[in-house]
Design an enzyme around this catalytic site. Sequence first.
Site, PDB file in Angstrom:
ATOM      1  N   CYS A  82      28.113  65.032 100.106  1.00 48.16           N
ATOM      2  CA  CYS A  82      27.960  65.425 101.496  1.00 48.16           C
ATOM      3  C   CYS A  82      29.140  64.891 102.296  1.00 48.16           C
ATOM      4  O   CYS A  82      29.647  63.813 102.032  1.00 48.16           O
ATOM      5  CB  CYS A  82      26.681  64.907 102.170  1.00 48.16           C
ATOM      6  SG  CYS A  82      25.179  65.384 101.319  1.00 48.16           S
ATOM      7  N   ARG A 122      33.071  67.824  99.200  1.00 50.40           N
ATOM      8  CA  ARG A 122      31.991  66.859  98.997  1.00 50.40           C
ATOM      9  C   ARG A 122      30.642  67.543  98.786  1.00 50.40           C
ATOM     10  O   ARG A 122      29.642  66.880  98.496  1.00 50.40           O
ATOM     11  CB  ARG A 122      31.878  65.952 100.219  1.00 50.40           C
ATOM     12  CG  ARG A 122      33.047  65.058 100.333  1.00 50.40           C
ATOM     13  CD  ARG A 122      32.992  64.240 101.593  1.00 50.40           C
ATOM     14  NE  ARG A 122      33.814  63.084 101.384  1.00 50.40           N
ATOM     15  CZ  ARG A 122      33.373  61.923 100.935  1.00 50.40           C
ATOM     16  NH1 ARG A 122      32.093  61.739 100.702  1.00 50.40           N
ATOM     17  NH2 ARG A 122      34.209  60.935 100.734  1.00 50.40           N
ATOM     18  N   TRP A 149      25.471  68.422  99.860  1.00 50.30           N
ATOM     19  CA  TRP A 149      25.218  68.556  98.426  1.00 50.30           C
ATOM     20  C   TRP A 149      23.797  68.044  98.250  1.00 50.30           C
ATOM     21  O   TRP A 149      23.528  66.859  98.450  1.00 50.30           O
ATOM     22  CB  TRP A 149      26.210  67.722  97.606  1.00 50.30           C
ATOM     23  CG  TRP A 149      26.052  67.929  96.134  1.00 50.30           C
ATOM     24  CD1 TRP A 149      26.605  68.914  95.378  1.00 50.30           C
ATOM     25  CD2 TRP A 149      25.274  67.113  95.231  1.00 50.30           C
ATOM     26  NE1 TRP A 149      26.215  68.766  94.057  1.00 50.30           N
ATOM     27  CE2 TRP A 149      25.403  67.676  93.941  1.00 50.30           C
ATOM     28  CE3 TRP A 149      24.490  65.975  95.377  1.00 50.30           C
ATOM     29  CZ2 TRP A 149      24.791  67.140  92.815  1.00 50.30           C
ATOM     30  CZ3 TRP A 149      23.869  65.439  94.253  1.00 50.30           C
ATOM     31  CH2 TRP A 149      24.030  66.027  92.989  1.00 50.30           C
ATOM     32  N   ASN A 190      24.922  60.908 104.878  1.00 48.90           N
ATOM     33  CA  ASN A 190      25.411  61.010 103.502  1.00 48.90           C
ATOM     34  C   ASN A 190      24.876  59.794 102.767  1.00 48.90           C
ATOM     35  O   ASN A 190      25.071  58.666 103.219  1.00 48.90           O
ATOM     36  CB  ASN A 190      26.944  61.014 103.498  1.00 48.90           C
ATOM     37  CG  ASN A 190      27.517  60.865 102.089  1.00 48.90           C
ATOM     38  OD1 ASN A 190      26.881  61.264 101.119  1.00 48.90           O
ATOM     39  ND2 ASN A 190      28.691  60.303 101.987  1.00 48.90           N
ATOM     40  N   GLY A 191      24.212  60.024 101.629  1.00 50.75           N
ATOM     41  CA  GLY A 191      23.653  58.902 100.866  1.00 50.75           C
ATOM     42  C   GLY A 191      22.222  59.214 100.474  1.00 50.75           C
ATOM     43  O   GLY A 191      21.773  60.363 100.577  1.00 50.75           O
ATOM     44  N   GLU A 205      37.293  66.112  77.236  1.00 50.81           N
ATOM     45  CA  GLU A 205      37.751  66.621  78.527  1.00 50.81           C
ATOM     46  C   GLU A 205      37.766  68.156  78.533  1.00 50.81           C
ATOM     47  O   GLU A 205      37.340  68.794  79.497  1.00 50.81           O
ATOM     48  CB  GLU A 205      39.144  66.041  78.840  1.00 50.81           C
ATOM     49  CG  GLU A 205      39.836  66.592  80.057  1.00 50.81           C
ATOM     50  CD  GLU A 205      39.033  66.482  81.358  1.00 50.81           C
ATOM     51  OE1 GLU A 205      38.004  65.786  81.395  1.00 50.81           O
ATOM     52  OE2 GLU A 205      39.432  67.140  82.332  1.00 50.81           O
ATOM     53  N   LYS A 256      35.646  70.806  80.940  1.00 52.06           N
ATOM     54  CA  LYS A 256      36.234  71.900  81.734  1.00 52.06           C
ATOM     55  C   LYS A 256      35.515  73.206  81.421  1.00 52.06           C
ATOM     56  O   LYS A 256      35.221  73.992  82.316  1.00 52.06           O
ATOM     57  CB  LYS A 256      37.737  72.076  81.451  1.00 52.06           C
ATOM     58  CG  LYS A 256      38.647  70.965  81.902  1.00 52.06           C
ATOM     59  CD  LYS A 256      38.917  70.927  83.387  1.00 52.06           C
ATOM     60  CE  LYS A 256      38.040  69.991  84.110  1.00 52.06           C
ATOM     61  NZ  LYS A 256      38.250  68.595  84.112  1.00 52.06           N
ATOM     62  N   GLU A 281      31.993  73.055  83.171  1.00 52.84           N
ATOM     63  CA  GLU A 281      31.884  73.086  84.638  1.00 52.84           C
ATOM     64  C   GLU A 281      32.517  74.317  85.275  1.00 52.84           C
ATOM     65  O   GLU A 281      32.072  74.753  86.325  1.00 52.84           O
ATOM     66  CB  GLU A 281      32.409  71.793  85.275  1.00 52.84           C
ATOM     67  CG  GLU A 281      33.871  71.524  85.079  1.00 52.84           C
ATOM     68  CD  GLU A 281      34.317  70.196  85.684  1.00 52.84           C
ATOM     69  OE1 GLU A 281      33.654  69.666  86.574  1.00 52.84           O
ATOM     70  OE2 GLU A 281      35.366  69.692  85.251  1.00 52.84           O
ATOM     71  N   HIS A 332      27.944  65.258  60.234  1.00 55.80           N
ATOM     72  CA  HIS A 332      26.727  64.438  60.247  1.00 55.80           C
ATOM     73  C   HIS A 332      25.604  65.104  61.048  1.00 55.80           C
ATOM     74  O   HIS A 332      24.702  64.420  61.522  1.00 55.80           O
ATOM     75  CB  HIS A 332      27.046  63.041  60.796  1.00 55.80           C
ATOM     76  CG  HIS A 332      27.997  62.278  59.917  1.00 55.80           C
ATOM     77  ND1 HIS A 332      27.631  61.746  58.708  1.00 55.80           N
ATOM     78  CD2 HIS A 332      29.324  62.022  60.048  1.00 55.80           C
ATOM     79  CE1 HIS A 332      28.679  61.166  58.139  1.00 55.80           C
ATOM     80  NE2 HIS A 332      29.727  61.329  58.931  1.00 55.80           N
ATOM     81  N   LYS A 382      33.123  67.572  94.517  1.00 60.46           N
ATOM     82  CA  LYS A 382      34.281  66.857  93.976  1.00 60.46           C
ATOM     83  C   LYS A 382      34.091  65.344  94.023  1.00 60.46           C
ATOM     84  O   LYS A 382      34.575  64.624  93.163  1.00 60.46           O
ATOM     85  CB  LYS A 382      35.536  67.238  94.763  1.00 60.46           C
ATOM     86  CG  LYS A 382      36.777  66.601  94.180  1.00 60.46           C
ATOM     87  CD  LYS A 382      37.888  67.573  93.982  1.00 60.46           C
ATOM     88  CE  LYS A 382      39.035  67.002  93.198  1.00 60.46           C
ATOM     89  NZ  LYS A 382      38.886  67.246  91.751  1.00 60.46           N
TER      90      LYS A 382
HETATM   91  O1  M6R Z   1      36.657  61.000  91.624  1.00 56.28           O
HETATM   92  P1  M6R Z   1      36.345  60.558  90.241  1.00 56.28           P
HETATM   93  O2  M6R Z   1      37.488  60.635  89.311  1.00 56.28           O
HETATM   94  O3  M6R Z   1      35.717  59.184  90.217  1.00 56.28           O
HETATM   95  O4  M6R Z   1      35.243  61.565  89.754  1.00 56.28           O
HETATM   96  C1  M6R Z   1      34.597  61.422  88.527  1.00 56.28           C
HETATM   97  C2  M6R Z   1      33.896  62.694  88.122  1.00 56.28           C
HETATM   98  O5  M6R Z   1      32.911  63.023  89.046  1.00 56.28           O
HETATM   99  C3  M6R Z   1      34.878  63.856  87.999  1.00 56.28           C
HETATM  100  O6  M6R Z   1      35.887  63.574  87.101  1.00 56.28           O
HETATM  101  C4  M6R Z   1      34.151  65.133  87.555  1.00 56.28           C
HETATM  102  O7  M6R Z   1      33.709  64.993  86.239  1.00 56.28           O
HETATM  103  C5  M6R Z   1      35.053  66.355  87.725  1.00 56.28           C
HETATM  104  N1  M6R Z   1      34.270  67.469  88.135  1.00 56.28           N
HETATM  105  C6  M6R Z   1      35.779  66.701  86.492  1.00 56.28           C
HETATM  106  O8  M6R Z   1      36.486  67.883  86.539  1.00 56.28           O
END
Ligand code: M6R
Length: 578
Positions: free
Chosen positions: A2, A28, A70, A96-97, A459, A463, A466, A482, A573
């Site tokens: 948020c 956010r 959010w 926010n929180g 990683e 990607k 998401e 395994h 984000k």
């Molecule tokens: O801002 P941060 O690097 O601490 O964020 C961590 C994760 O929330 C962030 O990397 C998230 O997994 C992204 N959506 C990855 O693309």
Amino acid sequence: MCGIVGMVSSNQFSTLDVIAALKRLEYRGYDSVGIATSDGWVSKDVGEIDKFMDILEDRSANLAISHTRWATHGRVTKENAHPHASNDGSIIVVHNGIIENFEQMRAALRSKGYSFISQTDTEIIANYLEDKLRSGMGMQKAIRSFMKDAEGTFAILIIIKGEDTLYAAKRDSPLVLGILGDGFVLASDIYAFSDKTSKSIFFDDNEYAVITPRSYTFYVDSKEIEKQITEVQWTGISEKDEKYEHYMIKEIHEQPVAARRLIESMDTTQRSKMDLLARLCRQCKRVLFVAAGTSYHASLAGVYMFNSIGIEAHTLIASEFQNFMLVNEDALVIAISQSGETMDVVKAIKYAKDKGSKIVSIVNVPYSTVQRLSEVSVEILAGQEICVASTKTYTNQVLILICLANLLGFRTDIKSIPEMIGSTIESSEEKVMELSRSMSDTRDIYVIGRGISYPLSREVALKLKEISYIHAEGMMGGELKHGTIALIEEGTIVFSFIPNTDYEMLSNTQEVAARGAHVIMISDNPEFEPTFLLPPSVPGSFSVTATIIGQLFAYYIAKEKGLPIDKPRNLAKSVTVK
Ligand code: M6R
């Protein structure tokens, strides 16, 4: 998560100005949006800010608060959108929180006759304050009482209908005050007012402030406190570039330049910080990385490199740090975070600090909470990253770790990496685009790696999940047999990352191919006849170049599917809740 923005001014401003500032915080959260002015007018709706702007009334005000959500408590509905007003409409709040004990607080208010129209935890704040004011308390005392009774995290902006004073309070969730010529702006972070002022005051935990058009006063409990004004240096603000349809592909293409800028800084402006970090790594008994999501994957690459040169290093996902990591004064904790605001990371480093560990960090957003909690903080210098999915910040995080490892005895030619990144994008993009066309119906992808290519397999899988909404698993190549290999059928797509002469990884790849998998092999070894031949690696560089192939696949598959690439569903984000 948020984003919140409040403005108070001696001159009138438009509601459109407030929402334009809020738009800068949309990363956010983008479930719903809303605004309220001091005359009690409230407007809110579900959906993104652009859509809201089309219906927003252009009203003049001297005081307004706004929110981009959010969802945490309650579904994405107009009722649950902020701002929230108290029963008689006299108190209006954005938050926010998470108020963890909101159910008990709500029950107590219900027993006094208050009713609730939303499922949010925030609505209790407005009614709690109304109740205290009705009992004869002043607003400051009511806020102090709330801060005592509420458990959880909050950055809150409060208005009393008909008054020109804005109240703000913070615990754990970020909040900053920007000083304007004719008033003040309050926001979740400095980007909200980067076009207006560089004079900022960061709230610390358990502080609240009373802001009028001409003055601000900060308090802890009932004690007035002095606050330092920070003159923010703005770097790397990102603007839309018409050449690119989405921020994600723009940011993928920015990687060679961002990498070069960072590497140069580690020799110049950030040199002393890097040296100090290296010294701290040598002095401690063990290095503990803490991070989440993509940043965690970068930290895994760090663990690989550090252990290979005899520096004991571990990493753990931030949300489990307190449960599974031995943390004490022997440890150096390195927090890695793009935003510097991830609540799990903030909580973990506060915990580690209490246990006596030294805290250092690698952060992209300057002046963020993680940076301010660190003894030393190296800046990622990727520039503002707008797409929710991290790309260029991952690359630069890994580069910082390679450089740090170099200072500790790892040997590689880091300066050659930016060019490799450029040539990887150039030589592979067309082919990725072509292969992606047939992958829009793909349901599962397995991504395998070993050693240095294991972190990047995690990683790449993230990607694909998401951005392309494909179930993907990033796995250790050796672990596949395994159990997970049972899921490999004729045509199952497997991305296999094989650095230089990793014959074991080649065997793991052959094991899935023998069971009918459709293998997309990424390697820098022409002998393996890979689908994508990367430029010859130097130690560590494969972590970056190979990941870029995965970033491109995630982007082009998502594009093929017509997905909302820069703002994928359910995400934000900056994850500022636990
Ligand atoms: O801002 P941060 O690097 O601490 O964020 C961590 C994760 O929330 C962030 O990397 C998230 O997994 C992204 N959506 C990855 O693309």
